[in-house]
Scaffold this motif. Sequence first.
Motif, PDB file in Angstrom:
ATOM      1  N   VAL A  25       0.834  -1.199   0.000  1.00 58.10           N
ATOM      2  CA  VAL A  25       0.000   0.000   0.000  1.00 58.10           C
ATOM      3  C   VAL A  25       0.871   1.253   0.000  1.00 58.10           C
ATOM      4  O   VAL A  25       1.779   1.395   0.826  1.00 58.10           O
ATOM      5  CB  VAL A  25      -0.935   0.013   1.226  1.00 58.10           C
ATOM      6  N   ASP A  26       0.581   2.155  -0.921  1.00 57.61           N
ATOM      7  CA  ASP A  26       1.223   3.471  -0.989  1.00 57.61           C
ATOM      8  C   ASP A  26       0.158   4.538  -0.786  1.00 57.61           C
ATOM      9  O   ASP A  26      -0.916   4.455  -1.387  1.00 57.61           O
ATOM     10  CB  ASP A  26       1.875   3.705  -2.354  1.00 57.61           C
ATOM     11  N   LEU A  27       0.477   5.524   0.031  1.00 62.08           N
ATOM     12  CA  LEU A  27      -0.429   6.667   0.159  1.00 62.08           C
ATOM     13  C   LEU A  27       0.310   7.853   0.745  1.00 62.08           C
ATOM     14  O   LEU A  27       1.378   7.711   1.353  1.00 62.08           O
ATOM     15  CB  LEU A  27      -1.663   6.325   1.005  1.00 62.08           C
ATOM     16  N   SER A  28      -0.273   9.025   0.537  1.00 56.56           N
ATOM     17  CA  SER A  28       0.316  10.263   1.038  1.00 56.56           C
ATOM     18  C   SER A  28      -0.801  11.236   1.392  1.00 56.56           C
ATOM     19  O   SER A  28      -1.765  11.370   0.639  1.00 56.56           O
ATOM     20  CB  SER A  28       1.221  10.876  -0.041  1.00 56.56           C
ATOM     21  N   SER A  33      -5.103  18.399   5.360  1.00 56.20           N
ATOM     22  CA  SER A  33      -6.104  17.905   4.419  1.00 56.20           C
ATOM     23  C   SER A  33      -6.756  16.638   4.957  1.00 56.20           C
ATOM     24  O   SER A  33      -6.377  16.117   6.008  1.00 56.20           O
ATOM     25  CB  SER A  33      -5.467  17.618   3.052  1.00 56.20           C
ATOM     26  N   VAL A  34      -7.751  16.138   4.215  1.00 53.99           N
ATOM     27  CA  VAL A  34      -8.446  14.899   4.579  1.00 53.99           C
ATOM     28  C   VAL A  34      -8.245  13.878   3.466  1.00 53.99           C
ATOM     29  O   VAL A  34      -8.539  14.161   2.305  1.00 53.99           O
ATOM     30  CB  VAL A  34      -9.960  15.129   4.784  1.00 53.99           C
ATOM     31  N   LEU A  35      -7.740  12.702   3.833  1.00 54.46           N
ATOM     32  CA  LEU A  35      -7.657  11.592   2.894  1.00 54.46           C
ATOM     33  C   LEU A  35      -8.736  10.584   3.250  1.00 54.46           C
ATOM     34  O   LEU A  35      -8.778  10.084   4.375  1.00 54.46           O
ATOM     35  CB  LEU A  35      -6.293  10.911   2.945  1.00 54.46           C
ATOM     36  N   ILE A 207      -8.910  10.857  -2.250  1.00 55.63           N
ATOM     37  CA  ILE A 207      -9.460   9.545  -1.925  1.00 55.63           C
ATOM     38  C   ILE A 207      -8.542   8.471  -2.496  1.00 55.63           C
ATOM     39  O   ILE A 207      -8.021   8.619  -3.608  1.00 55.63           O
ATOM     40  CB  ILE A 207     -10.881   9.371  -2.499  1.00 55.63           C
ATOM     41  N   VAL A 208      -8.323   7.403  -1.723  1.00 57.86           N
ATOM     42  CA  VAL A 208      -7.695   6.204  -2.269  1.00 57.86           C
ATOM     43  C   VAL A 208      -8.686   5.062  -2.115  1.00 57.86           C
ATOM     44  O   VAL A 208      -9.413   4.984  -1.118  1.00 57.86           O
ATOM     45  CB  VAL A 208      -6.359   5.849  -1.578  1.00 57.86           C
ATOM     46  N   VAL A 209      -8.733   4.209  -3.106  1.00 58.13           N
ATOM     47  CA  VAL A 209      -9.593   3.030  -3.062  1.00 58.13           C
ATOM     48  C   VAL A 209      -8.689   1.811  -2.944  1.00 58.13           C
ATOM     49  O   VAL A 209      -7.779   1.616  -3.756  1.00 58.13           O
ATOM     50  CB  VAL A 209     -10.464   2.904  -4.323  1.00 58.13           C
ATOM     51  N   VAL A 215      -3.771  -0.481  -3.376  1.00 57.70           N
ATOM     52  CA  VAL A 215      -4.420   0.749  -3.824  1.00 57.70           C
ATOM     53  C   VAL A 215      -4.702   0.601  -5.310  1.00 57.70           C
ATOM     54  O   VAL A 215      -3.780   0.442  -6.120  1.00 57.70           O
ATOM     55  CB  VAL A 215      -3.542   1.979  -3.564  1.00 57.70           C
ATOM     56  N   ILE A 216      -5.976   0.642  -5.677  1.00 56.08           N
ATOM     57  CA  ILE A 216      -6.349   0.449  -7.079  1.00 56.08           C
ATOM     58  C   ILE A 216      -6.755   1.754  -7.760  1.00 56.08           C
ATOM     59  O   ILE A 216      -6.902   1.795  -8.983  1.00 56.08           O
ATOM     60  CB  ILE A 216      -7.481  -0.585  -7.224  1.00 56.08           C
ATOM     61  N   ALA A 217      -6.929   2.813  -6.989  1.00 50.54           N
ATOM     62  CA  ALA A 217      -7.253   4.122  -7.583  1.00 50.54           C
ATOM     63  C   ALA A 217      -6.991   5.204  -6.557  1.00 50.54           C
ATOM     64  O   ALA A 217      -7.090   4.967  -5.345  1.00 50.54           O
ATOM     65  CB  ALA A 217      -8.711   4.178  -8.032  1.00 50.54           C
ATOM     66  N   ALA A 218      -6.647   6.385  -7.036  1.00 50.24           N
ATOM     67  CA  ALA A 218      -6.402   7.518  -6.149  1.00 50.24           C
ATOM     68  C   ALA A 218      -6.669   8.801  -6.916  1.00 50.24           C
ATOM     69  O   ALA A 218      -6.478   8.880  -8.135  1.00 50.24           O
ATOM     70  CB  ALA A 218      -4.965   7.499  -5.619  1.00 50.24           C
ATOM     71  N   GLY A 219      -7.129   9.812  -6.193  1.00 44.68           N
ATOM     72  CA  GLY A 219      -7.381  11.109  -6.809  1.00 44.68           C
ATOM     73  C   GLY A 219      -8.389  11.893  -6.007  1.00 44.68           C
ATOM     74  O   GLY A 219      -8.849  11.451  -4.945  1.00 44.68           O
ATOM     75  N   THR A 220      -8.745  13.062  -6.487  1.00 46.38           N
ATOM     76  CA  THR A 220      -9.795  13.836  -5.849  1.00 46.38           C
ATOM     77  C   THR A 220     -11.133  13.169  -6.166  1.00 46.38           C
ATOM     78  O   THR A 220     -11.229  12.389  -7.127  1.00 46.38           O
ATOM     79  CB  THR A 220      -9.821  15.277  -6.361  1.00 46.38           C
ATOM     80  N   PRO A 221     -12.181  13.456  -5.379  1.00 46.21           N
ATOM     81  CA  PRO A 221     -13.490  12.895  -5.724  1.00 46.21           C
ATOM     82  C   PRO A 221     -13.904  13.214  -7.159  1.00 46.21           C
ATOM     83  O   PRO A 221     -14.434  12.347  -7.866  1.00 46.21           O
ATOM     84  CB  PRO A 221     -14.425  13.563  -4.707  1.00 46.21           C
TER      85      PRO A 221
END
Length: 333
Positions: A25-28, A33-35, A207-209, A215-221
Amino acid sequence: MATDTAVYAEGLEKRYKGHTALRGVDLSVATGSVLGVLGPNGAGKTTTVRVLATLLKPDAGHATVAGYDVVEQSKEVRRRIGLAGQYAAVDELLTGRENLVLLGRLLRQGRRGARQRADELLERFELTAAADRPAGTYSGGMRRRLDLATCIIARPPVLFLDEPTTGLDPTSRMVLWNVVRELVADGITVLLTTQYLEEADFLADQIVVIDQGRVIAAGTPAELKRKVGTERLEVSVTRQDALPAALSAVSAIASAEPVVDPKGRSISVQLDSGLRSLAAVATALGDAGVDVVDFELRRPTLDDVFFQLTDRPAGPDNLVRSESPDPKAVPHE
């Protein structure tokens, strides 16, 4: 890692006996802000939070919170975070005020400082009127607000919320959402897992899914919604015998094949030209003499994103309660 990044994870892996919860899993999360973290049941959301909050050690990868490594500097991380789990962790025999004062004293704020901080939080979380009642008499929404208040009593710069509004009614959820927005406005960084997609849409900057530990997707809503496609027009007619004429009118304008629901007397079709196509369809329906009871342009939602990415509809049955197969397997340091 940039200094304006409050939470950072790269390649996190976690395995239980016969079960791999996280697979790199990768995330930042940017400071202030709110993730929002979404995913179907068993995806790895709660395990990710537990690793970042130092309750679990990863088997591979690394992560930092507020600039400190979650494994090598776990004590420093714990000094800088608040964690609200899926169930309110308050003493129901104590009053709301006593819960806050006790925690403030344990955090060495002093008798006077703890009382002052308790008063501030009781007012902020709209609990002043119930401050001197046992927490066991509180409603579910009030207990969740008290729980969140205890999490920020030490003013942590990073807050982890693991399904904070599970089981709450819509009014209580909205109160809690507004409180979270106020905390972010004060500069607190929030990582939020949720079973309510509208919650992520309302609160999250990014948002990350996660699905099957990745993690299969990431981006703003907005970015995630655009991946689903363009707007869809939904037309409902007054009589079922008007459907053929309506379908003919819509098909002449639309670039995609319309979807017909005979029982609902409705037609749904994807539009590519926005308002121009909308006006053209309305004109075509009028020229065909079709009486319309509903004419709505529907934009993609996070529900659509969730379904397209995971092949599962969104909802509590498909979103995580707890990924750890055995609660006793989670160490509490």
